[in-house]
Design an enzyme around this catalytic site. Structure first.
Site, PDB file in Angstrom:
ATOM      1  N   GLU A  91     -39.843 -72.085  42.143  1.00  0.00           N
ATOM      2  CA  GLU A  91     -40.645 -70.622  41.608  1.00  0.00           C
ATOM      3  C   GLU A  91     -42.046 -71.090  42.060  1.00  0.00           C
ATOM      4  O   GLU A  91     -42.565 -72.429  41.902  1.00  0.00           O
ATOM      5  CB  GLU A  91     -40.615 -70.783  40.001  1.00  0.00           C
ATOM      6  CG  GLU A  91     -39.005 -70.411  39.575  1.00  0.00           C
ATOM      7  CD  GLU A  91     -38.566 -69.205  40.149  1.00  0.00           C
ATOM      8  OE1 GLU A  91     -39.359 -68.329  40.298  1.00  0.00           O
ATOM      9  OE2 GLU A  91     -37.517 -68.965  40.315  1.00  0.00           O
ATOM     10  N   HIS A 228     -34.879 -66.320  37.353  1.00  0.00           N
ATOM     11  CA  HIS A 228     -36.218 -66.624  37.988  1.00  0.00           C
ATOM     12  C   HIS A 228     -36.608 -67.998  37.450  1.00  0.00           C
ATOM     13  O   HIS A 228     -37.621 -68.257  37.327  1.00  0.00           O
ATOM     14  CB  HIS A 228     -37.161 -65.568  38.141  1.00  0.00           C
ATOM     15  CG  HIS A 228     -37.041 -64.491  39.013  1.00  0.00           C
ATOM     16  ND1 HIS A 228     -36.667 -64.494  40.364  1.00  0.00           N
ATOM     17  CD2 HIS A 228     -36.662 -62.931  38.832  1.00  0.00           C
ATOM     18  CE1 HIS A 228     -36.440 -63.352  40.720  1.00  0.00           C
ATOM     19  NE2 HIS A 228     -36.127 -62.505  39.845  1.00  0.00           N
TER      20      HIS A 228
END
Length: 261
Positions: A91, A228
């Site tokens: 990320e 995510h």
């Protein structure tokens, strides 16, 4: 995991060419090192006994500006790592591409079962409203996270010598890893092989799930919402790979029951 629809050249061949779609979709290579569960305000931790102690006594520098890594591995260790898959995800802050989280599942190459995990947040002062909206990682969460210079050894050890796997890693995640190590003028980890599930699914599974984004694939297979977050997305990628492989196998061997959509 940021997704793009860019065409990935050459990546599909790593899935294996030829007729048996199920075998091609199931092919994913290997790596190892166990580690901690994410969400602990930044500090990585060990979660099982497969972690290997890093050799911190062998620091060395090369003749060039690129520093050699302190992590050293025996031939036996490298052979073992070549039979493991690092199903990983990163990320980022998007703008500036600071990596703010790394996570990987360590899988057996042949059974695709989980042997360990590693994850860590990485300190950054470049979190934006847009990146926070996507992955939910805030500046506050990263305040006590290790700086990249401190986290790099763990990431290197989790990846080096193993087969790298993930969704869109050729175009995105692999590039992030390389660039982050360049910032330290350090040699990046090297894979023993690679599997990018995005071109593989494009080639063998087609558009039946809508787009080839992990969010749509997760919804198609009833896996829920893509979070995510690095470990969660790595685990979703593994489940999607298994389900795509199973579907293709059923369609191949039971065409009277399973007709491709």
């Amino acid at each position: 995991m940021e997704m793009t629809d860019a065409v990935l050249t050459g990546a599909a061949s790593e899935a294996g060419s030829g007729g048996d779609q199920a075998s091609a979709a199931a092919a994913v290579g290997g790596q190892e090192r166990a580690v901690g569960k994410e969400g602990t305000e930044g500090r990585s931790s060990v979660t099982n006994s497969i972690e290997r102690k890093m050799d911190s006594d062998s620091a060395s520098t090369g003749a060039s500006d690129t520093k050699k890594n302190t992590n050293t591995y025996s031939d036996e260790e490298m052979e073992r790592r070549s039979k493991e898959i690092a199903m990983y995800d990163v990320e980022t802050t998007l703008r500036g591409r600071d990596m703010i989280e790394f996570g990987t599942l360590i899988l057996d190459k042949f059974g695709l079962f989980e042997k360990g995990t590693y994850s860590t947040l990485v300190h950054s002062t470049n979190v934006t409203k847009h990146s926070y909206k996507i992955n939910g990682i805030s500046s506050r969460m990263l305040a006590s996270a290790p700086k990249w210079a401190e986290a790099a050894d763990g990431v290197y050890d989790a990846l080096h010598g193993r087969i790298w796997a993930g969704h869109n890693i050729v175009a995105f995640d692999n590039q992030v890893i390389e660039n982050m190590f360049k910032r330290l003028k350090r040699e990046p980890p090297k894979p023993s092989g690679g599997i990018d599930t995005l071109p593989m699914i494009r080639r063998y599974f087609g558009p039946r799930a809508g787009s080839h984004k992990m969010a749509d694939l997760g919804e198609f297979f009833g896996l829920g919402i893509e979070k995510h977050r690095a470990i969660d997305d790595s685990r979703m990628t593994l489940e999607v790979l298994k389900l795509v492989s199973s579907t293709l196998m059923l369609e191949r061997w039971s065409p009277d029951v399973y007709t491709p959509v």
